[in-house]
Design a protein around this motif. Structure first.
Motif, PDB file in Angstrom:
ATOM      1  N   LYS A 115     -25.650  15.510   8.920  1.00  0.00           N
ATOM      2  CA  LYS A 115     -26.470  14.611   9.726  1.00  0.00           C
ATOM      3  C   LYS A 115     -26.365  14.913  11.214  1.00  0.00           C
ATOM      4  CE  LYS A 115     -26.389  10.755   6.439  1.00  0.00           C
ATOM      5  NZ  LYS A 115     -25.998   9.336   6.239  1.00  0.00           N
ATOM      6  N   ASP A 116     -25.191  15.319  11.672  1.00  0.00           N
ATOM      7  CA  ASP A 116     -24.994  15.617  13.088  1.00  0.00           C
ATOM      8  C   ASP A 116     -24.676  17.105  13.226  1.00  0.00           C
ATOM      9  OD1 ASP A 116     -24.515  15.638  15.757  1.00  0.00           O
ATOM     10  OD2 ASP A 116     -22.637  14.525  15.669  1.00  0.00           O
ATOM     11  N   PRO A 117     -25.698  17.940  13.340  1.00  0.00           N
ATOM     12  CA  PRO A 117     -25.476  19.393  13.299  1.00  0.00           C
ATOM     13  C   PRO A 117     -25.132  20.026  14.642  1.00  0.00           C
ATOM     14  CG  PRO A 117     -27.799  18.952  13.446  1.00  0.00           C
ATOM     15  CD  PRO A 117     -27.126  17.607  13.443  1.00  0.00           C
ATOM     16  N   ASP A 118     -25.016  19.222  15.712  1.00  0.00           N
ATOM     17  CA  ASP A 118     -24.809  19.799  17.041  1.00  0.00           C
ATOM     18  C   ASP A 118     -23.414  20.398  17.188  1.00  0.00           C
ATOM     19  OD1 ASP A 118     -27.285  18.822  17.486  1.00  0.00           O
ATOM     20  OD2 ASP A 118     -26.664  17.165  18.775  1.00  0.00           O
ATOM     21  N   ALA A 119     -23.329  21.464  17.978  1.00  0.00           N
ATOM     22  CA  ALA A 119     -22.046  22.084  18.310  1.00  0.00           C
ATOM     23  C   ALA A 119     -21.964  22.224  19.818  1.00  0.00           C
ATOM     24  CB  ALA A 119     -21.917  23.438  17.628  1.00  0.00           C
ATOM     25  N   VAL A 120     -20.762  22.060  20.366  1.00  0.00           N
ATOM     26  CA  VAL A 120     -20.528  22.179  21.801  1.00  0.00           C
ATOM     27  C   VAL A 120     -19.397  23.179  22.021  1.00  0.00           C
ATOM     28  CG1 VAL A 120     -19.903  20.987  23.927  1.00  0.00           C
ATOM     29  CG2 VAL A 120     -21.258  19.806  22.195  1.00  0.00           C
ATOM     30  N   TYR A 121     -19.605  24.117  22.957  1.00  0.00           N
ATOM     31  CA  TYR A 121     -18.590  25.105  23.314  1.00  0.00           C
ATOM     32  C   TYR A 121     -18.326  24.989  24.812  1.00  0.00           C
ATOM     33  CZ  TYR A 121     -20.234  27.161  18.921  1.00  0.00           C
ATOM     34  OH  TYR A 121     -20.609  27.365  17.622  1.00  0.00           O
ATOM     35  N   GLN A 122     -17.033  25.121  25.191  1.00  0.00           N
ATOM     36  CA  GLN A 122     -16.694  24.927  26.590  1.00  0.00           C
ATOM     37  C   GLN A 122     -15.640  25.935  27.033  1.00  0.00           C
ATOM     38  OE1 GLN A 122     -16.234  20.865  27.545  1.00  0.00           O
ATOM     39  NE2 GLN A 122     -16.618  21.225  29.704  1.00  0.00           N
ATOM     40  N   CYS A 123     -15.787  26.425  28.280  1.00  0.00           N
ATOM     41  CA  CYS A 123     -14.813  27.290  28.928  1.00  0.00           C
ATOM     42  C   CYS A 123     -14.808  26.920  30.403  1.00  0.00           C
ATOM     43  CB  CYS A 123     -15.151  28.764  28.741  1.00  0.00           C
ATOM     44  SG  CYS A 123     -13.987  29.895  29.525  1.00  0.00           S
ATOM     45  N   GLU A 124     -13.729  26.240  30.834  1.00  0.00           N
ATOM     46  CA  GLU A 124     -13.650  25.718  32.194  1.00  0.00           C
ATOM     47  C   GLU A 124     -14.876  24.844  32.469  1.00  0.00           C
ATOM     48  OE1 GLU A 124     -13.013  29.089  34.717  1.00  0.00           O
ATOM     49  OE2 GLU A 124     -11.015  29.468  33.919  1.00  0.00           O
ATOM     50  N   ASP A 125     -15.702  25.155  33.490  1.00  0.00           N
ATOM     51  CA  ASP A 125     -16.844  24.290  33.803  1.00  0.00           C
ATOM     52  C   ASP A 125     -18.126  24.734  33.106  1.00  0.00           C
ATOM     53  OD1 ASP A 125     -17.182  26.600  35.243  1.00  0.00           O
ATOM     54  OD2 ASP A 125     -17.868  25.607  37.076  1.00  0.00           O
ATOM     55  N   LEU A 126     -18.016  25.690  32.193  1.00  0.00           N
ATOM     56  CA  LEU A 126     -19.185  26.173  31.453  1.00  0.00           C
ATOM     57  C   LEU A 126     -19.278  25.435  30.115  1.00  0.00           C
ATOM     58  CD1 LEU A 126     -21.460  28.378  31.428  1.00  0.00           C
ATOM     59  CD2 LEU A 126     -19.887  29.748  30.052  1.00  0.00           C
ATOM     60  N   THR A 127     -20.454  24.885  29.818  1.00  0.00           N
ATOM     61  CA  THR A 127     -20.670  24.158  28.569  1.00  0.00           C
ATOM     62  C   THR A 127     -21.927  24.684  27.882  1.00  0.00           C
ATOM     63  OG1 THR A 127     -19.670  22.152  29.482  1.00  0.00           O
ATOM     64  CG2 THR A 127     -21.009  21.898  27.497  1.00  0.00           C
ATOM     65  N   ILE A 128     -21.800  25.023  26.604  1.00  0.00           N
ATOM     66  CA  ILE A 128     -22.936  25.503  25.819  1.00  0.00           C
ATOM     67  C   ILE A 128     -23.146  24.539  24.662  1.00  0.00           C
ATOM     68  CG2 ILE A 128     -23.844  27.399  24.428  1.00  0.00           C
ATOM     69  CD1 ILE A 128     -21.830  29.189  26.005  1.00  0.00           C
ATOM     70  N   LYS A 129     -24.353  24.022  24.565  1.00  0.00           N
ATOM     71  CA  LYS A 129     -24.684  23.081  23.503  1.00  0.00           C
ATOM     72  C   LYS A 129     -25.705  23.714  22.560  1.00  0.00           C
ATOM     73  CE  LYS A 129     -23.797  18.980  26.353  1.00  0.00           C
ATOM     74  NZ  LYS A 129     -24.339  17.688  26.847  1.00  0.00           N
ATOM     75  N   VAL A 130     -25.388  23.701  21.281  1.00  0.00           N
ATOM     76  CA  VAL A 130     -26.281  24.258  20.267  1.00  0.00           C
ATOM     77  C   VAL A 130     -26.727  23.124  19.364  1.00  0.00           C
ATOM     78  CG1 VAL A 130     -26.551  25.975  18.452  1.00  0.00           C
ATOM     79  CG2 VAL A 130     -24.979  26.411  20.333  1.00  0.00           C
ATOM     80  N   ARG A 131     -28.025  22.862  19.375  1.00  0.00           N
ATOM     81  CA  ARG A 131     -28.552  21.776  18.560  1.00  0.00           C
ATOM     82  C   ARG A 131     -29.198  22.328  17.287  1.00  0.00           C
ATOM     83  NH1 ARG A 131     -31.946  18.590  22.995  1.00  0.00           N
ATOM     84  NH2 ARG A 131     -31.686  20.487  24.185  1.00  0.00           N
ATOM     85  N   ASP A 132     -29.671  21.416  16.478  1.00  0.00           N
ATOM     86  CA  ASP A 132     -30.231  21.766  15.181  1.00  0.00           C
ATOM     87  C   ASP A 132     -31.277  22.880  15.307  1.00  0.00           C
ATOM     88  OD1 ASP A 132     -30.794  21.718  12.539  1.00  0.00           O
ATOM     89  OD2 ASP A 132     -31.929  19.844  12.570  1.00  0.00           O
ATOM     90  N   ARG A 133     -31.193  23.874  14.391  1.00  0.00           N
ATOM     91  CA  ARG A 133     -32.164  24.968  14.272  1.00  0.00           C
ATOM     92  C   ARG A 133     -32.149  25.926  15.457  1.00  0.00           C
ATOM     93  NH1 ARG A 133     -32.884  25.344   9.228  1.00  0.00           N
ATOM     94  NH2 ARG A 133     -34.933  26.258   9.390  1.00  0.00           N
ATOM     95  N   GLY A 134     -31.046  25.977  16.217  1.00  0.00           N
ATOM     96  CA  GLY A 134     -30.896  27.022  17.212  1.00  0.00           C
ATOM     97  C   GLY A 134     -31.392  26.719  18.606  1.00  0.00           C
ATOM     98  N   HIS A 135     -31.525  25.443  18.984  1.00  0.00           N
ATOM     99  CA  HIS A 135     -31.891  25.070  20.343  1.00  0.00           C
ATOM    100  C   HIS A 135     -30.619  25.107  21.188  1.00  0.00           C
ATOM    101  CE1 HIS A 135     -33.907  21.879  23.169  1.00  0.00           C
ATOM    102  NE2 HIS A 135     -33.506  22.970  23.799  1.00  0.00           N
ATOM    103  N   VAL A 136     -30.569  25.988  22.214  1.00  0.00           N
ATOM    104  CA  VAL A 136     -29.340  26.222  22.979  1.00  0.00           C
ATOM    105  C   VAL A 136     -29.565  25.890  24.447  1.00  0.00           C
ATOM    106  CG1 VAL A 136     -27.582  27.920  23.631  1.00  0.00           C
ATOM    107  CG2 VAL A 136     -28.704  28.089  21.403  1.00  0.00           C
ATOM    108  N   THR A 137     -28.611  25.160  25.046  1.00  0.00           N
ATOM    109  CA  THR A 137     -28.630  24.890  26.477  1.00  0.00           C
ATOM    110  C   THR A 137     -27.277  25.283  27.067  1.00  0.00           C
ATOM    111  OG1 THR A 137     -28.011  22.584  26.011  1.00  0.00           O
ATOM    112  CG2 THR A 137     -30.335  23.039  26.462  1.00  0.00           C
ATOM    113  N   CYS A 138     -27.289  25.763  28.306  1.00  0.00           N
ATOM    114  CA  CYS A 138     -26.066  26.194  28.987  1.00  0.00           C
ATOM    115  C   CYS A 138     -25.962  25.480  30.333  1.00  0.00           C
ATOM    116  CB  CYS A 138     -26.072  27.706  29.182  1.00  0.00           C
ATOM    117  SG  CYS A 138     -24.592  28.360  29.978  1.00  0.00           S
ATOM    118  N   TYR A 139     -24.811  24.833  30.571  1.00  0.00           N
ATOM    119  CA  TYR A 139     -24.582  24.086  31.802  1.00  0.00           C
ATOM    120  C   TYR A 139     -23.367  24.645  32.538  1.00  0.00           C
ATOM    121  CZ  TYR A 139     -27.559  20.472  29.689  1.00  0.00           C
ATOM    122  OH  TYR A 139     -28.600  19.791  29.103  1.00  0.00           O
ATOM    123  N   LYS A 140     -23.430  24.636  33.856  1.00  0.00           N
ATOM    124  CA  LYS A 140     -22.270  24.894  34.712  1.00  0.00           C
ATOM    125  C   LYS A 140     -21.996  23.601  35.452  1.00  0.00           C
ATOM    126  CE  LYS A 140     -20.397  28.224  38.045  1.00  0.00           C
ATOM    127  NZ  LYS A 140     -19.304  28.642  37.143  1.00  0.00           N
TER     128      LYS A 140
END
Length: 255
Positions: A115-140
């Motif tokens: 039901k909640d397929p999102d994944a979050v990856y982090q390295c220091e101030d870098l954050t990568i969010k992967v949502r359902d079906r491959g929607h990816v956002t990258c934040y600093k």
């Protein structure tokens, strides 16, 4: 005299760094490692030595990962879905570099498409969010750097998400490696962290690992024909196969 000392220190440091290019492999029921810088290149293929043996008989098991505990290297060995640990002594005089990695959360729910397929990856101030079906956002920090929308039959992250391998970040934290898929095709792609610019590496086997070399000039991955390939970032047209028709798995060695 001081100048000579500095020169010798830099020379030693350069030699030490050069000696850190180790690859861990499973081959014909054995686990060993080799120094990539000393491998012979003949007839378009890297010839691999078996001088550094770690486990001589793991028949029936497959090497699926590793970890460290003091001066011991822990091998993760899988058999029929069950993972066991095997501790082997590591010579502390053989220096292995520290690895920069992305810390991931909620990965199992993402991989299993619950039901909640999102994944979050982090390295220091870098954050990568992967949502359902491959929607990816990258934040600093709080600033959005780039966004990738899933696209069908086009060059993008893809409609099937990232498969079963976590994104990998380079040692200088400037590049990311993703596995992505479009219709019936799986690719390995490198993305510039700041700009989101994509570089296509090649077709890789689904669900197999891929890694940057410690100095960042090479990418080791498993091609669709299940042969391990060394991608040279200095010469992108050069994808050199390793002498590994019998290899089951391979990893760059990091602490």
């Amino acid at each position: 005299m001081k100048g000579i000392f500095v020169f010798l220190f830099i020379s030693f440091l350069g030699t030490n760094l050069k000696a850190q290019q180790y690859i861990l492999i499973e081959n014909r029921g054995q686990v060993h490692f080799f120094d990539y810088q000393t491998v012979k290149h003949e007839y378009g293929t890297y010839r691999i030595s078996k001088d550094h043996m770690l486990a001589e008989d793991i028949s029936g098991y497959h090497l699926v990962g590793y970890a460290w505990k003091l001066d011991s290297l822990i091998l993760y060995l899988e058999r029929e879905g069950v993972v066991a640990e095997k501790s082997v002594f590591w010579d502390s005089s053989i220096v292995v570099p520290q690895r920069v990695s992305l810390q991931g959360t909620n990965l199992m729910s993402y991989y299993r498409q619950l039901k909640d397929p999102d994944a979050v990856y982090q390295c220091e101030d870098l954050t990568i969010k992967v949502r359902d079906r491959g929607h990816v956002t990258c934040y600093k920090g709080d600033s959005l750097l780039w966004e990738k929308l899933p696209r069908v039959s086009s060059f993008g992250i893809g409609t099937y998400g990232l498969g079963f391998q976590n994104p990998v970040i380079s040692q200088d934290k400037k590049k990311l490696l993703f596995q992505y898929a479009t219709n019936f095709k799986h690719y390995l792609v490198e993305i510039d962290v700041l700009t989101g610019k994509e570089t296509k590496i090649g077709r890789n086997a689904e669900g197999t690992p891929y890694f940057y070399s410690p100095e960042g000039n090479y990418i080791l991955y498993r091609a669709r024909n299940h042969q391990f390939v060394m991608y040279d970032k200095m010469d992108p047209k050069r994808k050199t196969p390793l002498e590994c028709s019998s290899w089951k798995n391979a990893f760059w060695l990091y602490r």
